[in-house]
Design a protein around this motif. Sequence first.
Motif, PDB file in Angstrom:
ATOM      1  N   GLU A 258     -10.304  16.971  -5.258  1.00 30.13           N
ATOM      2  CA  GLU A 258     -10.394  18.400  -4.937  1.00 30.13           C
ATOM      3  C   GLU A 258      -9.064  18.981  -4.475  1.00 30.13           C
ATOM      4  N   MET A 259      -8.101  18.122  -4.157  1.00 32.54           N
ATOM      5  CA  MET A 259      -6.736  18.575  -3.890  1.00 32.54           C
ATOM      6  C   MET A 259      -5.781  17.491  -4.368  1.00 32.54           C
ATOM      7  N   ALA A 260      -4.839  17.881  -5.240  1.00 27.53           N
ATOM      8  CA  ALA A 260      -3.836  16.960  -5.763  1.00 27.53           C
ATOM      9  C   ALA A 260      -2.463  17.519  -5.426  1.00 27.53           C
ATOM     10  N   VAL A 261      -1.690  16.764  -4.656  1.00 29.47           N
ATOM     11  CA  VAL A 261      -0.387  17.231  -4.194  1.00 29.47           C
ATOM     12  C   VAL A 261       0.706  16.551  -5.016  1.00 29.47           C
ATOM     13  N   PRO A 262       1.440  17.315  -5.831  1.00 29.39           N
ATOM     14  CA  PRO A 262       2.506  16.714  -6.637  1.00 29.39           C
ATOM     15  C   PRO A 262       3.636  16.172  -5.758  1.00 29.39           C
ATOM     16  N   ILE A 263       4.241  15.081  -6.208  1.00 30.17           N
ATOM     17  CA  ILE A 263       5.361  14.457  -5.495  1.00 30.17           C
ATOM     18  C   ILE A 263       6.523  14.321  -6.472  1.00 30.17           C
ATOM     19  N   SER A 264       7.662  14.829  -6.082  1.00 29.55           N
ATOM     20  CA  SER A 264       8.856  14.738  -6.933  1.00 29.55           C
ATOM     21  C   SER A 264       9.460  13.340  -6.825  1.00 29.55           C
ATOM     22  N   PRO A 265      10.368  12.965  -7.734  1.00 29.71           N
ATOM     23  CA  PRO A 265      11.040  11.657  -7.613  1.00 29.71           C
ATOM     24  C   PRO A 265      11.723  11.478  -6.263  1.00 29.71           C
ATOM     25  N   GLU A 266      12.349  12.527  -5.749  1.00 29.28           N
ATOM     26  CA  GLU A 266      13.030  12.424  -4.461  1.00 29.28           C
ATOM     27  C   GLU A 266      12.029  12.205  -3.324  1.00 29.28           C
ATOM     28  N   GLU A 267      10.916  12.930  -3.379  1.00 30.68           N
ATOM     29  CA  GLU A 267       9.901  12.764  -2.340  1.00 30.68           C
ATOM     30  C   GLU A 267       9.266  11.376  -2.402  1.00 30.68           C
ATOM     31  N   LEU A 268       9.095  10.864  -3.605  1.00 32.44           N
ATOM     32  CA  LEU A 268       8.523   9.532  -3.744  1.00 32.44           C
ATOM     33  C   LEU A 268       9.451   8.485  -3.135  1.00 32.44           C
ATOM     34  N   MET A 269      10.747   8.676  -3.288  1.00 32.71           N
ATOM     35  CA  MET A 269      11.708   7.751  -2.692  1.00 32.71           C
ATOM     36  C   MET A 269      11.671   7.870  -1.161  1.00 32.71           C
ATOM     37  N   LYS A 270      11.519   9.087  -0.641  1.00 34.41           N
ATOM     38  CA  LYS A 270      11.428   9.255   0.815  1.00 34.41           C
ATOM     39  C   LYS A 270      10.147   8.593   1.342  1.00 34.41           C
ATOM     40  N   LYS A 271       9.076   8.717   0.601  1.00 32.12           N
ATOM     41  CA  LYS A 271       7.831   8.049   0.994  1.00 32.12           C
ATOM     42  C   LYS A 271       8.039   6.542   1.054  1.00 32.12           C
ATOM     43  N   ARG A 272       8.734   5.997   0.060  1.00 37.03           N
ATOM     44  CA  ARG A 272       9.017   4.563   0.059  1.00 37.03           C
ATOM     45  C   ARG A 272       9.807   4.168   1.298  1.00 37.03           C
ATOM     46  N   GLN A 273      10.802   4.957   1.633  1.00 33.66           N
ATOM     47  CA  GLN A 273      11.620   4.637   2.801  1.00 33.66           C
ATOM     48  C   GLN A 273      10.805   4.700   4.096  1.00 33.66           C
ATOM     49  N   ALA A 274       9.857   5.601   4.160  1.00 32.64           N
ATOM     50  CA  ALA A 274       8.991   5.665   5.339  1.00 32.64           C
ATOM     51  C   ALA A 274       8.132   4.407   5.438  1.00 32.64           C
ATOM     52  N   ILE A 275       7.613   3.952   4.314  1.00 36.09           N
ATOM     53  CA  ILE A 275       6.821   2.712   4.302  1.00 36.09           C
ATOM     54  C   ILE A 275       7.676   1.531   4.731  1.00 36.09           C
ATOM     55  N   PHE A 276       8.936   1.514   4.306  1.00 39.92           N
ATOM     56  CA  PHE A 276       9.842   0.420   4.649  1.00 39.92           C
ATOM     57  C   PHE A 276      10.080   0.313   6.161  1.00 39.92           C
ATOM     58  N   ARG A 277       9.868   1.407   6.899  1.00 37.97           N
ATOM     59  CA  ARG A 277      10.048   1.325   8.354  1.00 37.97           C
ATOM     60  C   ARG A 277       9.042   0.365   8.979  1.00 37.97           C
ATOM     61  N   HIS A 278       7.984   0.075   8.281  1.00 37.95           N
ATOM     62  CA  HIS A 278       6.991  -0.891   8.768  1.00 37.95           C
ATOM     63  C   HIS A 278       7.423  -2.289   8.338  1.00 37.95           C
ATOM     64  N   GLN A 279       8.440  -2.801   9.019  1.00 38.08           N
ATOM     65  CA  GLN A 279       9.113  -4.018   8.567  1.00 38.08           C
ATOM     66  C   GLN A 279       8.231  -5.253   8.649  1.00 38.08           C
ATOM     67  N   SER A 280       7.304  -5.297   9.598  1.00 34.13           N
ATOM     68  CA  SER A 280       6.442  -6.482   9.714  1.00 34.13           C
ATOM     69  C   SER A 280       5.482  -6.607   8.535  1.00 34.13           C
ATOM     70  N   GLN A 281       5.292  -5.506   7.786  1.00 34.83           N
ATOM     71  CA  GLN A 281       4.396  -5.511   6.637  1.00 34.83           C
ATOM     72  C   GLN A 281       5.148  -5.587   5.313  1.00 34.83           C
ATOM     73  N   LYS A 282       6.451  -5.782   5.407  1.00 38.41           N
ATOM     74  CA  LYS A 282       7.296  -5.854   4.219  1.00 38.41           C
ATOM     75  C   LYS A 282       7.406  -7.313   3.771  1.00 38.41           C
ATOM     76  N   ASP A 283       7.566  -7.518   2.457  1.00 45.05           N
ATOM     77  CA  ASP A 283       7.780  -8.862   1.892  1.00 45.05           C
ATOM     78  C   ASP A 283       6.647  -9.818   2.238  1.00 45.05           C
ATOM     79  N   GLY A 284       5.441  -9.348   2.076  1.00 49.17           N
ATOM     80  CA  GLY A 284       4.288 -10.196   2.335  1.00 49.17           C
ATOM     81  C   GLY A 284       3.543  -9.750   3.570  1.00 49.17           C
ATOM     82  N   VAL A 285       2.214  -9.601   3.447  1.00 51.55           N
ATOM     83  CA  VAL A 285       1.401  -9.150   4.573  1.00 51.55           C
ATOM     84  C   VAL A 285       0.270 -10.140   4.802  1.00 51.55           C
ATOM     85  N   ALA A 286      -0.309 -10.083   5.993  1.00 50.71           N
ATOM     86  CA  ALA A 286      -1.352 -11.036   6.355  1.00 50.71           C
ATOM     87  C   ALA A 286      -2.642 -10.808   5.582  1.00 50.71           C
TER      88      ALA A 286
END
Length: 635
Positions: free
Chosen positions: A561-589
């Motif tokens: 019911e709501m679809a929010v477009p994401i540009s290539p730049e925004e997608l990269m920023k989203k990735r960088q935000a996820i990367f801040r969760h370092q304990s969940q990077k490179d394998g998770v429990a």
Amino acid sequence: MEKTSIESPIEIFEHSLEASKKIASRIAQLIIAKKEVGQMAVLGLATGSSPIEVYNELVRMHREEALSFQNVITFNLDEYFPMAPDREQSYHRFMNEYLFDHVDILPENIHIPDGTLTSVESVNKYCQAYEEKIDEVGGIDLQILGIGRTGHIGFNEPGSTLESITRLVTLDNKTRVDATKDFFGKHNVPKNAVTMGISTILKSKQVVLMAWGEGKAEIVERAINGHMSAQVPATFLQNHMNVTYYFDMPAASELAQVKTPWLLDSITWDALMVRKAVVWLCEILGKPILTLTNEDYNENGLSELLTKRDSAYKINIEVFNQLQHTITGWPGGKPNADDSQRPERNTPFPKRTLIFSPHPDDDVISMGGTLLRLVEQGHEVHVAYQVSGNIAVFDEYAYNYLDFMCDYNQMIDVKNEKLIALRDEVRDYMQSDQSGNKAPDALRELKGQLRKNEAKAACRYCGVDEKNLHFMNLPFYETGEVKKKPLGEEDIQLTMDLLQEQQPHQVFLAGDLSDPHGTHRVCLEAIFEAMRRLKNEAWTDNCKVWMYRGAWQEWDIADIEMAVPISPEELMKKRQAIFRHQSQKDGVAFPGSDAREFWQRAEDRNRHTARQYDKLGMAQYEAMEAFVEWDFKNE
């Protein structure tokens, strides 16, 4: 093997709790009927997450309705091997905690496979004796089953034959991956198990198979409609004369009666059903919406719809406009703009937005692009982290952090005896045979703090003010174990308090029920119950509730019911935000069934949603995040 013509009833429920109560009632009726004629009721029991609500209801019936279990004999399906009965992951302990310790069943009537035997010969003798005990009591009257992702019932993995009996088996890799949530990592999961065989199960007089959640949808469809095969052991139930399947809607979503009901019978063509049918037609034909013809509808089982709406052209335009109007670059509403065709209102502006994140990273994984857009467009964004997520941090990661702090303190000539003691305690715990059980409290607190700081770092990167972060630490989660407490009144009250304090104009919450350890489900119900209780408050008249989905599943395109477009730049920023969760990077429990990292899953899912819109004839975007509104006022 050819599929037989035996038709087995399938019961589909909106929620698993409703289905579980129906199964529990069926068990109770059997127990009572047997008691009235002076006989024992012989039950075959399952473990895992699927039957928990069934056992909870049986316990309630014992306490509140005097349901007695003194004429009940039980045989459990399986047990890990090797496995001590007092270990947290033992099915002996599971059955005691969820059922046996709370009812009046006689201990001598309980039978659970033994995971402590020391030789193959002793296991074989034990399994033979287990079969004989079942035969001695006249066989199993009612067998309860779940279904694994491989199609296993019990621990009868792919390759199990119709003739198989109780035996020692080797667990499939997928089964061991799925069990990581209970063992704090795959390396702790046993490679073997003792299980009843297919032949043993099929000798039961009645069989109930239950499945809950989107994660079971694909295997449920194969179990029901696939040809009987040892590669999907659950298909052998098709040949049983008295089997009933109980599914919730998500688990049944790939079955024809849910996915394409118009192919089975005449239906009511409301707007959602029309949308589902048109999207389905586009997918099977590989055509955009506006190119569908009368012949396409007539030749693919949609002639009834065509008759009701006169022409393909009218249907196509209607559905195309509906889907196009779901797309918005203004998830908080566009100020001073006509909002009649937009999913969000243009007022008030700016809005106070409250994002509930079950774990400390679900916000950026699931709706990081939308979060960035809301901040950029000037809304007051709050994020509420419902649980600490401490059990999802590997012991070694926390130990390395402790070790670094001790070394750093030594380097700057600061001695912290408590820190050193904690490091040594964690090291000893990791080296002991208790690793994989409940961690020391101090270690859990450290893990929770690590995740809290990662969430703060991600929000700083996204521009969310730190004073707008709320770490709720809901009590149901804080057991120190994978097994959590049921949703409690304190969890609901904490949620209500935050909602009342913030009185948001928008609420975003996780509607994904496929996470591998069930936390999302409990967090979702806490918000649902809180909003139900608050819906008569004045501020709720100006509040919309949007559900996102997480790292495991996405909404069906027709439901969005709501679809929010994401540009290539925004997608990269989203990735960088996820990367801040370092304990969940490179394998998770708790990776679930998907080996990819969370940022990869999120990006692939978002790109797939954009491609689906593109294929239907909409504008082409790099990626999209999708939402469904929950109408809490009129549920």
